[in-house]
Scaffold this motif. Structure first.
Motif, PDB file in Angstrom:
ATOM      1  N   ASP A 122       0.833  -1.195   0.000  1.00 31.42           N
ATOM      2  CA  ASP A 122       0.000   0.000   0.000  1.00 31.42           C
ATOM      3  C   ASP A 122       0.873   1.251   0.000  1.00 31.42           C
ATOM      4  N   ASP A 123       0.200   2.409  -0.138  1.00 30.98           N
ATOM      5  CA  ASP A 123       0.897   3.690  -0.081  1.00 30.98           C
ATOM      6  C   ASP A 123       1.469   3.867   1.327  1.00 30.98           C
ATOM      7  N   LEU A 124       2.776   3.786   1.459  1.00 34.29           N
ATOM      8  CA  LEU A 124       3.396   3.820   2.777  1.00 34.29           C
ATOM      9  C   LEU A 124       3.262   5.181   3.441  1.00 34.29           C
ATOM     10  N   LEU A 125       3.267   6.241   2.646  1.00 36.85           N
ATOM     11  CA  LEU A 125       3.123   7.578   3.223  1.00 36.85           C
ATOM     12  C   LEU A 125       1.729   7.744   3.809  1.00 36.85           C
ATOM     13  N   LEU A 126       0.710   7.331   3.079  1.00 34.80           N
ATOM     14  CA  LEU A 126      -0.655   7.396   3.600  1.00 34.80           C
ATOM     15  C   LEU A 126      -0.784   6.547   4.858  1.00 34.80           C
ATOM     16  N   GLY A 127      -0.170   5.361   4.855  1.00 35.15           N
ATOM     17  CA  GLY A 127      -0.222   4.499   6.023  1.00 35.15           C
ATOM     18  C   GLY A 127       0.400   5.133   7.247  1.00 35.15           C
ATOM     19  N   SER A 128       1.351   6.034   7.038  1.00 34.77           N
ATOM     20  CA  SER A 128       1.991   6.709   8.161  1.00 34.77           C
ATOM     21  C   SER A 128       1.013   7.586   8.934  1.00 34.77           C
ATOM     22  N   PHE A 129      -0.068   7.982   8.271  1.00 33.10           N
ATOM     23  CA  PHE A 129      -1.041   8.883   8.887  1.00 33.10           C
ATOM     24  C   PHE A 129      -2.374   8.183   9.145  1.00 33.10           C
ATOM     25  N   TYR A 130      -2.317   6.868   9.291  1.00 27.73           N
ATOM     26  CA  TYR A 130      -3.530   6.102   9.582  1.00 27.73           C
ATOM     27  C   TYR A 130      -4.247   6.659  10.810  1.00 27.73           C
TER      28      TYR A 130
END
Length: 247
Positions: A54-62
């Motif tokens: 998945d988009d790792l940057l987006l996952g950082s802001f889960y």
């Protein structure tokens, strides 16, 4: 003189926020909930995010999904306190110009959430990546700083969205009863049914700024602009309500 009056009014609104446990607690919860959930999630399942593709940057802001609930609560409570026990009459006696009063109120709400939200996103990003080892992203990676700054803007816009609606409905409970289920449930259901039209919902549009590779019809900047339009519409509706309705 107008600038002085605006500064004094904004300062008085900041004093109100500091003195109300509900609003100040919600503001603190923006940081605490986001960073706390980030550390908990990344300490347990963070590395599996790399394997998922998945988009790792987006996952950082889960965890921002939890922080935004606190931001909504802050915006709603900061405004709804004016409609309890005749508080609005007292506020308007001190600041008879309703435009100035409402502008100061929304400016303080937006400014507080932007400051806390930006500190939150940077802290959550750095804290989460500390558990990722060699797979960690850094602030130097493409889109990282943009996402952190944009996350602060996004939280501020969502708080203003709630604040404007509260000025119309005059109830934090009513506003949160609408917005929280909408963001947690309805938005996802609509997204599955409506396709690209769901890209223009306030949460989905604004969260494009958190992605390393935006998907759908909106980019990071245009997504935030769409969320800003939602917030502006709510704030303008609240302004009309404060000007036209009895205190």
């Amino acid at each position: 003189m107008p600038a002085t009056a605006a500064m004094r009014t904004a300062h008085s609104e900041w004093i109100k926020i500091r003195s109300l446990r509900g609003s100040l607690g919600s503001l603190i919860a923006v940081f605490a909930a986001t960073v706390g959930v980030t550390v908990l999630v990344f300490a347990t399942v963070g590395r599996s995010e790399v394997e998922s593709g998945d988009d790792l940057l987006l996952g950082s802001f889960y965890a921002l999904n939890f922080g935004q609930i606190a931001a909504l609560a802050f915006g709603a409570i900061a405004v709804s306190c004016e409609f309890l026990n005749g508080a609005l009459r007292v506020s308007l006696a001190a600041v008879p110009r309703r435009d100035l009063f409402y502008a100061a109120k929304t400016a303080v709400v937006g400014g507080c959430v932007f400051a806390v939200g930006t500190a939150t996103t940077f802290t959550a990003f750095v804290a989460g990546q500390a558990f990722m080892g060699d797979d960690a992203l850094s602030l130097g990676d493409p889109g990282a700083v943009r996402a952190c700054l944009g996350g602060g803007v996004y939280l501020a816009l969502m708080a203003l969205f709630a604040a404007g609606l509260t000025a119309v409905l005059r109830s934090a409970v009513a506003v949160l009863s609408i917005l929280v289920p909408f963001l947690l449930i309805v938005s996802f259901v609509i997204g599955d049914v409506a396709g690209s039209a769901a890209d223009y919902l306030p949460d989905r549009a604004g969260q494009q700024v958190l992605r390393q590779d935006p998907v759908g019809s909106l980019g990071p900047g245009t997504g935030l602009a769409v969320t800003a339009l939602w917030a502006a519409a709510a704030v303008l509706a609240g302004w009309w309500s404060v000007r036209r309705r009895d205190a």
